[in-house]
Motif scaffolding. Structure first.
Motif, PDB file in Angstrom:
ATOM      1  N   ASN A 211       0.852  -1.181   0.000  1.00 18.05           N
ATOM      2  CA  ASN A 211       0.000   0.000   0.000  1.00 18.05           C
ATOM      3  C   ASN A 211       0.891   1.235   0.000  1.00 18.05           C
ATOM      4  O   ASN A 211       1.167   1.825   1.033  1.00 18.05           O
ATOM      5  N   SER A 212       1.364   1.613  -1.162  1.00 15.34           N
ATOM      6  CA  SER A 212       2.295   2.725  -1.282  1.00 15.34           C
ATOM      7  C   SER A 212       1.920   3.568  -2.486  1.00 15.34           C
ATOM      8  O   SER A 212       1.211   3.119  -3.395  1.00 15.34           O
ATOM      9  N   VAL A 213       2.417   4.832  -2.496  1.00 13.16           N
ATOM     10  CA  VAL A 213       2.082   5.740  -3.588  1.00 13.16           C
ATOM     11  C   VAL A 213       2.799   5.386  -4.879  1.00 13.16           C
ATOM     12  O   VAL A 213       2.450   5.896  -5.939  1.00 13.16           O
ATOM     13  N   ASP A 214       3.827   4.528  -4.808  1.00  9.90           N
ATOM     14  CA  ASP A 214       4.554   4.161  -6.026  1.00  9.90           C
ATOM     15  C   ASP A 214       4.162   2.783  -6.540  1.00  9.90           C
ATOM     16  O   ASP A 214       4.827   2.241  -7.414  1.00  9.90           O
ATOM     17  N   VAL A 215       3.080   2.212  -6.023  1.00 11.17           N
ATOM     18  CA  VAL A 215       2.601   0.900  -6.455  1.00 11.17           C
ATOM     19  C   VAL A 215       1.291   1.083  -7.198  1.00 11.17           C
ATOM     20  O   VAL A 215       0.346   1.657  -6.648  1.00 11.17           O
ATOM     21  N   PRO A 216       1.172   0.618  -8.437  1.00  6.62           N
ATOM     22  CA  PRO A 216      -0.086   0.777  -9.172  1.00  6.62           C
ATOM     23  C   PRO A 216      -1.226   0.022  -8.504  1.00  6.62           C
ATOM     24  O   PRO A 216      -1.035  -0.998  -7.851  1.00  6.62           O
ATOM     25  N   ALA A 217      -2.431   0.561  -8.666  1.00  8.26           N
ATOM     26  CA  ALA A 217      -3.616  -0.114  -8.157  1.00  8.26           C
ATOM     27  C   ALA A 217      -3.944  -1.313  -9.037  1.00  8.26           C
ATOM     28  O   ALA A 217      -3.361  -1.510 -10.119  1.00  8.26           O
ATOM     29  N   ARG A 218      -4.898  -2.134  -8.571  1.00  9.67           N
ATOM     30  CA  ARG A 218      -5.316  -3.332  -9.289  1.00  9.67           C
ATOM     31  C   ARG A 218      -6.690  -3.111  -9.913  1.00  9.67           C
ATOM     32  O   ARG A 218      -7.599  -2.601  -9.268  1.00  9.67           O
ATOM     33  N   LEU A 219      -6.816  -3.520 -11.154  1.00  9.08           N
ATOM     34  CA  LEU A 219      -8.107  -3.530 -11.817  1.00  9.08           C
ATOM     35  C   LEU A 219      -8.853  -4.809 -11.443  1.00  9.08           C
ATOM     36  O   LEU A 219      -8.273  -5.738 -10.863  1.00  9.08           O
ATOM     37  N   PRO A 220     -10.145  -4.912 -11.752  1.00  6.29           N
ATOM     38  CA  PRO A 220     -10.895  -6.123 -11.381  1.00  6.29           C
ATOM     39  C   PRO A 220     -10.309  -7.414 -11.936  1.00  6.29           C
ATOM     40  O   PRO A 220     -10.452  -8.477 -11.320  1.00  6.29           O
ATOM     41  N   ASP A 221      -9.636  -7.342 -13.101  1.00  7.49           N
ATOM     42  CA  ASP A 221      -9.044  -8.563 -13.669  1.00  7.49           C
ATOM     43  C   ASP A 221      -7.658  -8.857 -13.104  1.00  7.49           C
ATOM     44  O   ASP A 221      -7.014  -9.829 -13.527  1.00  7.49           O
ATOM     45  N   GLY A 222      -7.167  -8.027 -12.163  1.00 11.33           N
ATOM     46  CA  GLY A 222      -5.871  -8.285 -11.541  1.00 11.33           C
ATOM     47  C   GLY A 222      -4.703  -7.593 -12.187  1.00 11.33           C
ATOM     48  O   GLY A 222      -3.586  -7.665 -11.679  1.00 11.33           O
ATOM     49  N   THR A 223      -4.911  -6.892 -13.297  1.00  8.41           N
ATOM     50  CA  THR A 223      -3.813  -6.198 -13.969  1.00  8.41           C
ATOM     51  C   THR A 223      -3.577  -4.851 -13.316  1.00  8.41           C
ATOM     52  O   THR A 223      -4.506  -4.237 -12.776  1.00  8.41           O
ATOM     53  N   PRO A 224      -2.333  -4.367 -13.363  1.00  9.86           N
ATOM     54  CA  PRO A 224      -2.041  -3.064 -12.732  1.00  9.86           C
ATOM     55  C   PRO A 224      -2.674  -1.911 -13.494  1.00  9.86           C
ATOM     56  O   PRO A 224      -2.742  -1.922 -14.726  1.00  9.86           O
ATOM     57  N   ALA A 225      -3.151  -0.907 -12.773  1.00 11.10           N
ATOM     58  CA  ALA A 225      -3.703   0.313 -13.357  1.00 11.10           C
ATOM     59  C   ALA A 225      -2.607   1.363 -13.384  1.00 11.10           C
ATOM     60  O   ALA A 225      -2.279   1.964 -12.365  1.00 11.10           O
ATOM     61  N   GLU A 226      -2.007   1.576 -14.552  1.00 11.61           N
ATOM     62  CA  GLU A 226      -0.868   2.485 -14.656  1.00 11.61           C
ATOM     63  C   GLU A 226      -1.251   3.926 -14.355  1.00 11.61           C
ATOM     64  O   GLU A 226      -0.425   4.701 -13.877  1.00 11.61           O
ATOM     65  N   ASN A 227      -2.507   4.312 -14.648  1.00 11.51           N
ATOM     66  CA  ASN A 227      -2.896   5.711 -14.432  1.00 11.51           C
ATOM     67  C   ASN A 227      -3.174   6.026 -12.972  1.00 11.51           C
ATOM     68  O   ASN A 227      -3.562   7.138 -12.639  1.00 11.51           O
ATOM     69  N   SER A 228      -3.006   5.054 -12.071  1.00 12.41           N
ATOM     70  CA  SER A 228      -3.232   5.300 -10.649  1.00 12.41           C
ATOM     71  C   SER A 228      -2.020   5.893  -9.954  1.00 12.41           C
ATOM     72  O   SER A 228      -2.120   6.334  -8.815  1.00 12.41           O
ATOM     73  N   VAL A 229      -0.866   5.904 -10.620  1.00 11.28           N
ATOM     74  CA  VAL A 229       0.368   6.416 -10.034  1.00 11.28           C
ATOM     75  C   VAL A 229       0.649   7.797 -10.594  1.00 11.28           C
ATOM     76  O   VAL A 229       0.406   8.076 -11.775  1.00 11.28           O
ATOM     77  N   SER A 230       1.155   8.682  -9.746  1.00  8.75           N
ATOM     78  CA  SER A 230       1.434  10.054 -10.155  1.00  8.75           C
ATOM     79  C   SER A 230       2.427  10.090 -11.313  1.00  8.75           C
ATOM     80  O   SER A 230       3.392   9.317 -11.350  1.00  8.75           O
TER      81      SER A 230
END
Length: 266
Positions: A211-230
């Motif tokens: 749970n960090s600001v440099d870790v992308p969030a997860r989409l429902p299918d488990g793939t990283p959400a690149e637009n979630s990081v600054s």
């Protein structure tokens, strides 16, 4: 007759080695967060020294203002920006390290010579405060009576600096400020035209391993959400590689469990 050691003497000889070691760590630490923590140790020890010398006002200011506000704010900013940022070792200005070393040696010599030529008669704090009736009263008398002009001049300088910073950071608005209705309409238009999701961006680190600001969030299918990081962290290269955050598949889980079973049987 052997002189008795006072509480201030005991506090000094107990805290002085700790302060020296912490001060060296501030200069020699590789990470900025470690240097900030060492600086906090120095400031807290200095506050204890003020308390042992019967200076309650300086003790409170050292703890509340410097250690509690300024230093902690600096520490939080360093931790938010990132503690793994490596400083560049490339010299932008040729010979700056040599000049810095020469300046440091010259400053050390100047400081030693200046301190060596100082001739003062030490006066106890009780004698110094006896004229005004206390430490706080003495500070108030010095600030608002003897050195009131210098105090007001310093206050004016700080206010001027703050106003100048606001003026430099201010920018004139060249377009009409958008209302909430305008922003909603623009989002729906982007969604209809380009398929951009109209909702807010996901929070970094959501459903990820860290749970960090440099870790992308997860989409429902488990793939990283690149637009979630600054975007600033991406430009600085401080974003954890999304490929290392992939969710293990069923085949991977079966292979891991089978390998564990074979090791247990062996």
């Amino acid at each position: 007759m052997i002189p008795m050691a006072t509480g201030a003497d005991v506090a000094f000889w107990m805290l002085a080695p700790i302060m020296v070691l912490a001060a060296l760590t501030v200069v020699l630490a590789r990470k900025a967060v470690h240097a900030a923590l060492s600086l906090a140790v120095v400031m807290i020890c200095l506050a204890v020294q003020y308390a042992s010398l019967e200076a309650p006002f300086l003790f409170a200011v050292q703890i509340i203002v410097y250690t509690g506000a300024i230093l902690m704010l600096f520490l939080f900013v360093v931790m938010l920006i990132g503690v793994d940022i490596k400083d560049s070792t490339v010299e932008v200005i040729k010979g700056q390290r040599g000049l810095a070393a020469v300046a440091a040696v010259a400053f050390a010599v100047l400081l030693i010579v200046a301190v060596g030529h100082v001739t003062t008669t030490p006066v106890g704090l009780a004698e110094a405060n006896s004229e005004f009736g206390g430490n706080v009263q003495g500070l108030a008398a010095l600030i608002f009576h003897r050195y009131v002009f210098a105090f007001e001049l310093t206050a004016g300088l700080l206010i001027t600096a703050a106003v100048g910073a606001m003026v430099l950071a201010h920018r004139e608005r060249t377009s009409v400020k958008k209302t909430q209705k305008d922003m909603v309409l623009a989002r729906m238009q982007r969604y209809a035209k380009d398929g951009v999701h109209p909702g807010p961006l996901p929070t970094p680190g959501v459903y990820a391993r860290h749970n960090s600001v440099d870790v992308p969030a997860r989409l429902p299918d488990g793939t990283p959400a690149e637009n979630s990081v600054s975007a600033t962290l991406r430009i600085r290269g401080q974003v954890i590689d999304a490929e290392n955050l992939e969710v293990p598949t069923q085949q991977t889980l079966k292979a891991i469990t089978s390998d564990d079973g074979e090791e247990e049987s062996k």
